[in-house]
Scaffold this active site. Structure first.
Site, short mmCIF file in Angstrom:
data_model
loop_
_atom_site.label_atom_id
_atom_site.label_comp_id
_atom_site.label_asym_id
_atom_site.label_seq_id
_atom_site.Cartn_x
_atom_site.Cartn_y
_atom_site.Cartn_z
N GLY A 49 0.84 -1.19 0.00
CA GLY A 49 0.00 0.00 0.00
C GLY A 49 0.87 1.24 0.00
O GLY A 49 2.03 1.20 0.43
N GLN A 54 2.64 10.01 1.65
CA GLN A 54 3.97 9.37 1.68
C GLN A 54 4.83 9.79 0.50
O GLN A 54 6.04 9.59 0.53
CB GLN A 54 3.84 7.84 1.67
N CYS A 98 6.29 -0.07 7.32
CA CYS A 98 5.84 1.10 6.57
C CYS A 98 7.02 1.62 5.76
O CYS A 98 8.14 1.72 6.28
CB CYS A 98 5.35 2.17 7.54
N LEU A 99 6.76 1.95 4.49
CA LEU A 99 7.84 2.48 3.65
C LEU A 99 8.40 3.79 4.20
O LEU A 99 9.52 4.15 3.90
CB LEU A 99 7.33 2.67 2.21
N HIS A 140 -4.25 1.09 7.89
CA HIS A 140 -2.90 1.67 7.89
C HIS A 140 -2.83 2.86 6.93
O HIS A 140 -2.31 3.93 7.27
CB HIS A 140 -1.90 0.57 7.52
N GLU A 141 -3.35 2.65 5.71
CA GLU A 141 -3.26 3.70 4.68
C GLU A 141 -4.14 4.90 5.04
O GLU A 141 -3.75 6.05 4.83
CB GLU A 141 -3.63 3.15 3.31
N HIS A 144 -2.51 7.19 7.37
CA HIS A 144 -1.58 8.14 6.74
C HIS A 144 -2.30 9.43 6.33
O HIS A 144 -1.72 10.51 6.38
CB HIS A 144 -0.94 7.51 5.49
NI NI Z 1 2.75 3.21 5.79
#
Ligand code: NI
Length: 180
Positions: A49, A54, A98-99, A140-141, A144
């Site tokens: 995702g 991000q 998480c990236l 999670h997304e 963000h």
């Molecule tokens: Ni993330």
């Protein structure tokens, strides 16, 4: 298409509330190009995702591709202006990554079921009912978009680990980790 630069924890774009997408902008070529770039960036990482903040764009959209699950194949989804509701009382715990928090995993708690109302990449209204891992990815997304990282969803801050220690000491007994 292009690979976009991913913001890392500490960048202000990750802790602000993102703005709604104007639905009339969705069909525009530049918006469609941005969606394609987000998908390419997610796949290059690789991740399951990626939310627009991000990649330094404070708008309420994300892309996700959680892959096959026990409940069936969950394919690529583009989610614009999501509204989440949680139909059941059950929660799940899973190790998330998480990236924007590279190299770290943490044990989080999420709702087991989620219903997502949103627009798709054609600007059409959609509803997705998800459970388990894909439901956790959506939460999670969406976090963000509200300026939250998964660390805020950890009931116990001792359950955080670097990748190497996670793989060595934790991975065997737990559900597959996600990298969002
Ligand atoms: Ni993330």
């Amino acid at each position: 298409m292009a690979i976009l630069k991913v913001a890392r924890m500490g960048h202000p774009v990750l802790v602000r509330k993102a703005d709604p997408v104007d639905p009339s902008h969705v069909p525009r070529p530049e918006f469609q190009r941005f969606i394609n770039d987000m998908i390419e960036t997610m796949r290059d990482a690789p991740g399951v995702g990626l939310a627009a903040p991000q990649v330094h764009v404070p708008l309420r959209l994300f892309v996700m591709d959680p892959g096959p699950t026990e409940a069936g194949r969950e394919g690529l989804a583009v989610v614009v202006n999501p509204e989440l509701t949680f139909p059941g009382p059950e929660k799940i715990r899973l190790w998330e990554g998480c990236l924007s928090v590279p190299g770290i995993r943490g044990l989080t708690e999420r709702w087991a079921e989620v219903e997502v109302r949103c627009l798709d990449r054609d600007g059409r209204e959609r509803t997705h009912s998800l459970e388990g891992f894909p439901a956790a990815v959506v939460q999670h997304e969406t976090d963000h978009l509200d300026g939250l990282l998964f660390l805020s969803r950890m009931p116990d801050l001792t359950e955080v680990a670097f990748e190497e220690e996670y793989a060595r000491y934790r991975a065997e007994n737990d559900s597959p980790p996600s990298e969002d």
